[in-house]
Design a protein around this motif. Structure first.
Motif, PDB file in Angstrom:
ATOM      1  N   LEU A 145     -21.438-149.158 -18.377  1.00 31.03           N
ATOM      2  CA  LEU A 145     -22.859-149.146 -18.732  1.00 31.03           C
ATOM      3  C   LEU A 145     -23.195-150.317 -19.646  1.00 31.03           C
ATOM      4  O   LEU A 145     -24.220-150.989 -19.453  1.00 31.03           O
ATOM      5  CB  LEU A 145     -23.213-147.820 -19.402  1.00 31.03           C
ATOM      6  CG  LEU A 145     -24.650-147.660 -19.892  1.00 31.03           C
ATOM      7  CD1 LEU A 145     -25.629-147.776 -18.716  1.00 31.03           C
ATOM      8  CD2 LEU A 145     -24.838-146.336 -20.617  1.00 31.03           C
ATOM      9  N   VAL A 146     -22.344-150.563 -20.643  1.00 30.96           N
ATOM     10  CA  VAL A 146     -22.575-151.683 -21.564  1.00 30.96           C
ATOM     11  C   VAL A 146     -22.559-153.005 -20.807  1.00 30.96           C
ATOM     12  O   VAL A 146     -23.403-153.890 -21.025  1.00 30.96           O
ATOM     13  CB  VAL A 146     -21.515-151.679 -22.689  1.00 30.96           C
ATOM     14  CG1 VAL A 146     -21.633-152.944 -23.545  1.00 30.96           C
ATOM     15  CG2 VAL A 146     -21.663-150.441 -23.567  1.00 30.96           C
ATOM     16  N   GLU A 147     -21.616-153.149 -19.891  1.00 28.59           N
ATOM     17  CA  GLU A 147     -21.530-154.382 -19.102  1.00 28.59           C
ATOM     18  C   GLU A 147     -22.713-154.523 -18.154  1.00 28.59           C
ATOM     19  O   GLU A 147     -23.199-155.636 -17.899  1.00 28.59           O
ATOM     20  CB  GLU A 147     -20.215-154.401 -18.318  1.00 28.59           C
ATOM     21  CG  GLU A 147     -18.991-154.539 -19.211  1.00 28.59           C
ATOM     22  CD  GLU A 147     -17.692-154.442 -18.417  1.00 28.59           C
ATOM     23  OE1 GLU A 147     -17.778-154.042 -17.225  1.00 28.59           O
ATOM     24  OE2 GLU A 147     -16.625-154.747 -18.976  1.00 28.59           O
ATOM     25  N   ALA A 148     -23.216-153.397 -17.612  1.00 26.83           N
ATOM     26  CA  ALA A 148     -24.372-153.440 -16.721  1.00 26.83           C
ATOM     27  C   ALA A 148     -25.626-153.887 -17.459  1.00 26.83           C
ATOM     28  O   ALA A 148     -26.541-154.467 -16.856  1.00 26.83           O
ATOM     29  CB  ALA A 148     -24.589-152.072 -16.078  1.00 26.83           C
ATOM     30  N   LEU A 149     -25.669-153.631 -18.756  1.00 28.82           N
ATOM     31  CA  LEU A 149     -26.818-154.054 -19.559  1.00 28.82           C
ATOM     32  C   LEU A 149     -26.724-155.518 -19.970  1.00 28.82           C
ATOM     33  O   LEU A 149     -27.614-156.034 -20.657  1.00 28.82           O
ATOM     34  CB  LEU A 149     -26.941-153.172 -20.809  1.00 28.82           C
ATOM     35  CG  LEU A 149     -27.272-151.691 -20.543  1.00 28.82           C
ATOM     36  CD1 LEU A 149     -27.226-150.897 -21.845  1.00 28.82           C
ATOM     37  CD2 LEU A 149     -28.647-151.556 -19.891  1.00 28.82           C
ATOM     38  N   GLY A 150     -25.634-156.178 -19.576  1.00 28.97           N
ATOM     39  CA  GLY A 150     -25.488-157.603 -19.851  1.00 28.97           C
ATOM     40  C   GLY A 150     -24.750-157.940 -21.125  1.00 28.97           C
ATOM     41  O   GLY A 150     -24.804-159.093 -21.577  1.00 28.97           O
ATOM     42  N   ASP A 152     -21.094-157.821 -23.579  1.00 26.15           N
ATOM     43  CA  ASP A 152     -19.634-157.747 -23.523  1.00 26.15           C
ATOM     44  C   ASP A 152     -19.190-156.452 -24.193  1.00 26.15           C
ATOM     45  O   ASP A 152     -19.514-156.199 -25.361  1.00 26.15           O
ATOM     46  CB  ASP A 152     -18.999-158.945 -24.241  1.00 26.15           C
ATOM     47  CG  ASP A 152     -19.262-160.243 -23.502  1.00 26.15           C
ATOM     48  OD1 ASP A 152     -19.390-160.193 -22.267  1.00 26.15           O
ATOM     49  OD2 ASP A 152     -19.345-161.301 -24.169  1.00 26.15           O
ATOM     50  N   SER A 153     -18.466-155.636 -23.480  1.00 24.64           N
ATOM     51  CA  SER A 153     -18.041-154.352 -24.021  1.00 24.64           C
ATOM     52  C   SER A 153     -16.924-154.542 -25.039  1.00 24.64           C
ATOM     53  O   SER A 153     -15.935-155.215 -24.759  1.00 24.64           O
ATOM     54  CB  SER A 153     -17.565-153.435 -22.895  1.00 24.64           C
ATOM     55  OG  SER A 153     -17.087-152.222 -23.418  1.00 24.64           O
ATOM     56  N   PRO A 154     -17.065-153.960 -26.222  1.00 25.77           N
ATOM     57  CA  PRO A 154     -15.983-154.062 -27.206  1.00 25.77           C
ATOM     58  C   PRO A 154     -14.797-153.196 -26.801  1.00 25.77           C
ATOM     59  O   PRO A 154     -14.917-152.300 -25.955  1.00 25.77           O
ATOM     60  CB  PRO A 154     -16.639-153.540 -28.498  1.00 25.77           C
ATOM     61  CG  PRO A 154     -17.735-152.646 -28.028  1.00 25.77           C
ATOM     62  CD  PRO A 154     -18.237-153.233 -26.734  1.00 25.77           C
ATOM     63  N   ALA A 155     -13.670-153.437 -27.410  1.00 28.68           N
ATOM     64  CA  ALA A 155     -12.466-152.639 -27.141  1.00 28.68           C
ATOM     65  C   ALA A 155     -12.522-151.388 -28.011  1.00 28.68           C
ATOM     66  O   ALA A 155     -11.942-151.342 -29.099  1.00 28.68           O
ATOM     67  CB  ALA A 155     -11.219-153.462 -27.422  1.00 28.68           C
ATOM     68  N   PHE A 156     -13.219-150.365 -27.538  1.00 27.17           N
ATOM     69  CA  PHE A 156     -13.432-149.158 -28.331  1.00 27.17           C
ATOM     70  C   PHE A 156     -12.119-148.491 -28.741  1.00 27.17           C
ATOM     71  O   PHE A 156     -11.996-147.972 -29.849  1.00 27.17           O
ATOM     72  CB  PHE A 156     -14.272-148.152 -27.538  1.00 27.17           C
ATOM     73  CG  PHE A 156     -15.677-148.581 -27.284  1.00 27.17           C
ATOM     74  CD1 PHE A 156     -16.611-148.574 -28.303  1.00 27.17           C
ATOM     75  CD2 PHE A 156     -16.074-149.002 -26.022  1.00 27.17           C
ATOM     76  CE1 PHE A 156     -17.918-148.963 -28.072  1.00 27.17           C
ATOM     77  CE2 PHE A 156     -17.374-149.401 -25.780  1.00 27.17           C
ATOM     78  CZ  PHE A 156     -18.304-149.378 -26.801  1.00 27.17           C
TER      79      PHE A 156
END
Length: 303
Positions: A145-150, A152-156
């Motif tokens: 979802l985060v990537e779809a919003l444009g 960079d997804s953090p390493a949760f």
């Protein structure tokens, strides 16, 4: 004469004493009985010699912990997670309870309450598995979802900077709905005539919530805040241990997980008992301190 009167009262109300007997014996056996083992915190416990046969060494284990290089890291991680959880998790059940109390549409209200209550019944192990699945860098739906919003997804799961946020917000998701039950019970005791009088005087809904509902919740909020402050250093190890890995250890290692590793994995029974005793004493001191402050400023203290 006093003992005779006491026995007469016990015999006369024997049904009530039988009713409380299971709870009494539960606390006696599982809470007070194990306190016998606290003495090994002041001993060099050797399993073959037993508790009584092990030699006394005084406060050596406490001094070792206080002077260790990881002492302040454990204190900071434990305290920061607790305060973060208190700051986010304490007001949300209050807000939800006030919102549910204002909803008049029966079906929507019941559905919303069920949705918020449901995560409470998920076990910690299952919850940790869900979190890992949702935040997985390869298949996690939150990451996608985060990537779809444009972005960079953090390493949760591996970045220490994200561990506390992940832990706190997943805890809020699991427990916030259940926590509203206490506040809704308090709101149920509000006299309807107060709201009727406020409506006649022209008070808006927000004004009625502010001047009628919130003051009713203050005693309950105070008691729960005191109890939460009394467990400020009592961060449980189960969920943290399940979410912990070598990459986020910098932020996830708390007192309870260190006690688990020292006691069960490294077999340092006396050392881990000393740390656990220190943790319990600090929690008890905080409970007494906060309750004393509240008692001097209001009438809503525990005792």
């Amino acid at each position: 004469m006093g003992n005779r009167t006491l026995w007469k009262r016990i015999v006369r109300n024997w049904e009530l004493y039988i009713l409380i007997a299971p709870a009494f014996f539960y606390f006696l056996i599982f809470c007070y009985g194990p306190m016998y083992g606290i003495q090994i915190a002041f001993k060099n416990y050797i399993p073959t010699k037993g508790v009584m046969g092990s030699p006394w060494i005084g406060f050596d284990h406490f001094e070792r912990f206080f002077h260790s290089y990881y002492f302040w890291d454990l204190i900071w991680n434990t305290l920061s997670i607790s305060l973060y959880e208190l700051a986010i998790g304490f007001p949300i059940p209050i807000i939800l309870a006030l919102a549910f109390n204002e909803v008049r549409q029966g079906f929507f209200k019941k559905m919303a309450q069920t949705v918020t209550y449901a995560p409470h019944f998920i076990s910690v192990v299952v919850m940790a598995g869900m979190i890992i699945t949702f935040l997985s860098p390869s298949t996690g739906m939150v990451v996608r979802l985060v990537e779809a919003l444009g972005f960079d997804s953090p390493a949760f799961l591996t970045d220490p900077r994200w561990f506390k946020t992940m832990y706190v917000f997943s805890g809020v998701w699991q427990s916030a709905g259940w926590g509203t039950i206490i506040y809704l019970a308090a709101l149920a005791g509000v006299d309807p005539s107060l709201h009727e009088a406020a409506v006649i005087d022209g008070a808006s809904r927000f004004q009625r919530v502010r001047h009628i509902n919130i003051p009713v919740l203050v005693p309950t909020m105070t008691i729960l805040l005191i109890l939460n402050m009394g467990s400020l250093f009592g961060v449980g190890f189960e969920k943290i241990l399940l979410l912990q890995n070598p990459l986020n250890m910098e932020a996830s290692d708390v007192i309870s997980t260190f006690v688990y590793r020292s006691g069960l994995e490294d077999a340092q029974y006396s050392f881990s008992t000393a740390i656990g005793l220190f943790n319990s004493v600090v929690n008890a001191a905080l409970l007494l301190l906060v309750n004393g402050i509240v008692r001097r400023t209001s009438e809503n203290s525990l005792w």
